[in-house]
Design a protein around this motif. Structure first.
Motif, PDB file in Angstrom:
ATOM      1  N   PHE A  25       0.826  -1.204   0.000  1.00 42.74           N
ATOM      2  CA  PHE A  25       0.000   0.000   0.000  1.00 42.74           C
ATOM      3  C   PHE A  25       0.866   1.262   0.000  1.00 42.74           C
ATOM      4  CE2 PHE A  25      -3.562  -2.654   1.849  1.00 42.74           C
ATOM      5  CZ  PHE A  25      -4.395  -2.503   0.754  1.00 42.74           C
ATOM      6  N   ILE A  26       1.932   1.269   0.808  1.00 43.54           N
ATOM      7  CA  ILE A  26       2.809   2.448   0.848  1.00 43.54           C
ATOM      8  C   ILE A  26       3.516   2.622  -0.494  1.00 43.54           C
ATOM      9  CG2 ILE A  26       4.849   3.462   1.940  1.00 43.54           C
ATOM     10  CD1 ILE A  26       4.050   2.079   4.527  1.00 43.54           C
ATOM     11  N   THR A  27       3.998   1.516  -1.062  1.00 38.01           N
ATOM     12  CA  THR A  27       4.717   1.590  -2.340  1.00 38.01           C
ATOM     13  C   THR A  27       3.835   2.154  -3.446  1.00 38.01           C
ATOM     14  OG1 THR A  27       6.101  -0.315  -1.726  1.00 38.01           O
ATOM     15  CG2 THR A  27       5.981   0.239  -4.066  1.00 38.01           C
ATOM     16  N   ALA A  28       2.542   1.861  -3.412  1.00 37.49           N
ATOM     17  CA  ALA A  28       1.629   2.345  -4.456  1.00 37.49           C
ATOM     18  C   ALA A  28       1.577   3.867  -4.509  1.00 37.49           C
ATOM     19  CB  ALA A  28       0.227   1.785  -4.227  1.00 37.49           C
ATOM     20  N   ALA A  29       2.038   4.532  -3.457  1.00 37.20           N
ATOM     21  CA  ALA A  29       2.010   6.002  -3.422  1.00 37.20           C
ATOM     22  C   ALA A  29       2.955   6.613  -4.450  1.00 37.20           C
ATOM     23  CB  ALA A  29       2.355   6.504  -2.019  1.00 37.20           C
ATOM     24  N   TYR A  30       3.824   5.802  -5.082  1.00 36.64           N
ATOM     25  CA  TYR A  30       4.736   6.366  -6.079  1.00 36.64           C
ATOM     26  C   TYR A  30       3.985   6.919  -7.292  1.00 36.64           C
ATOM     27  CZ  TYR A  30       4.431   2.682  -9.635  1.00 36.64           C
ATOM     28  OH  TYR A  30       3.987   1.842 -10.622  1.00 36.64           O
ATOM     29  N   VAL A  31       2.797   6.363  -7.592  1.00 39.28           N
ATOM     30  CA  VAL A  31       2.067   6.780  -8.799  1.00 39.28           C
ATOM     31  C   VAL A  31       1.688   8.259  -8.759  1.00 39.28           C
ATOM     32  CG1 VAL A  31       0.022   6.415 -10.216  1.00 39.28           C
ATOM     33  CG2 VAL A  31       1.258   4.453  -9.295  1.00 39.28           C
ATOM     34  N   PRO A  32       1.008   8.743  -7.695  1.00 43.43           N
ATOM     35  CA  PRO A  32       0.714  10.180  -7.677  1.00 43.43           C
ATOM     36  C   PRO A  32       1.943  11.055  -7.500  1.00 43.43           C
ATOM     37  CG  PRO A  32      -0.027   9.127  -5.639  1.00 43.43           C
ATOM     38  CD  PRO A  32       0.357   8.028  -6.580  1.00 43.43           C
TER      39      PRO A  32
ATOM     40  N   ILE B 215       4.401  15.011  -9.809  1.00 43.87           N
ATOM     41  CA  ILE B 215       5.000  16.081  -9.010  1.00 43.87           C
ATOM     42  C   ILE B 215       6.510  16.151  -9.249  1.00 43.87           C
ATOM     43  CG2 ILE B 215       5.236  17.035  -6.685  1.00 43.87           C
ATOM     44  CD1 ILE B 215       2.337  16.799  -7.816  1.00 43.87           C
ATOM     45  N   LEU B 216       7.170  14.991  -9.265  1.00 46.72           N
ATOM     46  CA  LEU B 216       8.610  14.967  -9.529  1.00 46.72           C
ATOM     47  C   LEU B 216       8.909  15.398 -10.964  1.00 46.72           C
ATOM     48  CD1 LEU B 216       9.866  11.743  -7.692  1.00 46.72           C
ATOM     49  CD2 LEU B 216      10.095  14.118  -6.989  1.00 46.72           C
ATOM     50  N   GLN B 217       7.996  15.086 -11.889  1.00 45.31           N
ATOM     51  CA  GLN B 217       8.186  15.529 -13.268  1.00 45.31           C
ATOM     52  C   GLN B 217       8.227  17.052 -13.347  1.00 45.31           C
ATOM     53  OE1 GLN B 217       4.999  13.601 -15.453  1.00 45.31           O
ATOM     54  NE2 GLN B 217       6.434  12.188 -16.397  1.00 45.31           N
TER      55      GLN B 217
ATOM     56  N   ARG C 148       7.340  19.661 -16.352  1.00 46.46           N
ATOM     57  CA  ARG C 148       5.987  19.412 -16.826  1.00 46.46           C
ATOM     58  C   ARG C 148       5.022  19.681 -15.683  1.00 46.46           C
ATOM     59  NH1 ARG C 148       6.971  13.487 -19.701  1.00 46.46           N
ATOM     60  NH2 ARG C 148       8.481  14.171 -21.274  1.00 46.46           N
ATOM     61  N   ARG C 149       4.193  20.704 -15.843  1.00 43.76           N
ATOM     62  CA  ARG C 149       3.292  21.110 -14.773  1.00 43.76           C
ATOM     63  C   ARG C 149       2.233  20.028 -14.518  1.00 43.76           C
ATOM     64  NH1 ARG C 149       2.289  25.930 -12.464  1.00 43.76           N
ATOM     65  NH2 ARG C 149       3.604  26.976 -14.014  1.00 43.76           N
ATOM     66  N   PRO C 150       2.043  19.623 -13.252  1.00 43.05           N
ATOM     67  CA  PRO C 150       1.033  18.599 -12.944  1.00 43.05           C
ATOM     68  C   PRO C 150      -0.384  19.104 -13.200  1.00 43.05           C
ATOM     69  CG  PRO C 150       2.575  18.917 -11.123  1.00 43.05           C
ATOM     70  CD  PRO C 150       2.786  20.050 -12.069  1.00 43.05           C
ATOM     71  N   ARG C 151      -1.278  18.173 -13.528  1.00 43.02           N
ATOM     72  CA  ARG C 151      -2.685  18.501 -13.672  1.00 43.02           C
ATOM     73  C   ARG C 151      -3.356  18.548 -12.296  1.00 43.02           C
ATOM     74  NH1 ARG C 151      -5.092  14.428 -15.312  1.00 43.02           N
ATOM     75  NH2 ARG C 151      -3.373  12.943 -15.136  1.00 43.02           N
TER      76      ARG C 151
ATOM     77  N   VAL D 287      -2.165  13.265  -4.889  1.00 43.74           N
ATOM     78  CA  VAL D 287      -1.151  13.426  -3.839  1.00 43.74           C
ATOM     79  C   VAL D 287      -1.819  13.650  -2.484  1.00 43.74           C
ATOM     80  CG1 VAL D 287       0.671  14.939  -2.987  1.00 43.74           C
ATOM     81  CG2 VAL D 287       0.674  14.217  -5.372  1.00 43.74           C
ATOM     82  N   ALA D 288      -2.872  14.476  -2.455  1.00 43.85           N
ATOM     83  CA  ALA D 288      -3.582  14.753  -1.206  1.00 43.85           C
ATOM     84  C   ALA D 288      -4.204  13.478  -0.636  1.00 43.85           C
ATOM     85  CB  ALA D 288      -4.652  15.818  -1.434  1.00 43.85           C
TER      86      ALA D 288
END
Length: 302
Positions: free
Chosen positions: A108-115, A119-121, A127-130, A137-138
């Motif tokens: 579950f914690i690892t899945a947080a990489y997707v959002p 942001i890192l991009q 590249r501005r996040p949508r 992220v919230a």
């Protein structure tokens, strides 16, 4: 008079094909890897296990890439080295965390990489996040807070903290792959990044004070089996995502921590209800972060 384009039937848009089924199988395998690593950590150190796992993956992929290895370029060496470093950091920290936390919590914690990727991009690729990325992220942050406070208030243990840091390295891996996409040969870079990951893991055993564990068939089978699985998953993803959109693929990948939770529960792991709620928020964050808001189909029609 313009002829009308036939509307795509609903069943054609929702039908699950071979590629989608293959990706679903991948998420099931991914979910199972967390428990396998968690159990293997009882008999092996994390760096040795990561080294053996990715050495196996590199050896399995090598025969496929061998015909094109002669054309290896300096750019591909840099790309393979950078991606390999991020994979080593992410998987080593995740494996280290699995020494002390349940496999389902780690998933579950690892899945947080997707959002985190959009942001890192913003910082790396400008590249501005949508809006959906910020909402994701919230949700992920809220979910992580709930997972950090399952019993006696807000407190991230060592295993949870290491796993959370690993998500940054995994997100960076995705960004680096995107950065070099289309400019390098995929097979050459894949073999190189797997080999770099393995080499770094074995090399870091000495300064980390980690010793080669006593011979154990469970450790060997787990590491080599995961190595084969890693290579297989990568090949399936490369094949399936030629026809499956990134958004649809991400929706399927969101099932990874769910499968990990189910498999962990069958194996006897039990997470507090508030931690499970946090995990569900992280899964929701994965889905929302990839959501694309579109105007109604008839809004722009004349």
């Amino acid at each position: 008079m313009l002829s009308k384009i036939p509307a795509t039937p609903v069943f054609a848009r929702t039908m699950i094909g071979r590629a989608e089924l293959a990706l679903m199988a991948v998420t099931f395998l991914w979910g199972g890897t967390f428990l396998i690593v968690h159990l293997a950590m009882r008999e092996s150190g994390p760096l040795f296990f990561v080294g053996l796992r990715f050495a196996t993956a590199a050896l399995f992929t090598l025969p496929i890439a061998l015909p094109v290895l002669r054309g290896l370029t300096a750019r591909e060496v840099v790309a393979g080295g950078a991606i390999g470093l991020s994979i080593f950091t992410g998987y080593s920290l995740q494996t280290l965390g699995l020494q002390t936390i349940p496999s389902s919590m780690s998933a579950f914690i690892t899945a947080a990489y997707v959002p985190l990727v959009p942001i890192l991009q913003w910082f790396v690729l400008r590249r501005r996040p949508r809006l959906a990325s910020w909402v994701g992220v919230a949700l992920a942050f809220a979910g992580l807070l709930l997972m950090a406070a399952p019993r006696d208030g807000l407190s991230f243990g060592r295993g949870e903290a290491l796993t959370l840091v690993s998500t940054l390295a995994i997100a960076l891996e995705i960004i680096l792959i995107s950065f070099w996409a289309g400019r390098v040969d995929v097979l050459r870079v894949t073999v190189l990044q797997l080999a770099v990951t393995s080499g770094l893991a074995f090399a870091c055993m000495i300064p980390a004070g980690e010793h080669v564990p006593p011979f154990s068939w469970p450790v060997i089978l787990a590491a080599c089996g995961l190595g084969l699985m890693t290579a297989f998953i990568q090949l399936v993803m490369n094949w399936a995502q030629r026809t499956v959109s990134p958004t649809r693929a991400t929706l399927i990948y969101a099932g990874e921590p769910v499968w990990a939770g189910i498999i962990g529960s069958i194996a006897g792991e039990r997470l507090p209800a508030i931690a499970l709620l946090g995990g569900m928020l992280v899964v929701a964050a994965v889905l929302v972060s990839e959501w694309k808001f579109r105007r109604a189909a008839g809004a722009s029609s004349a």
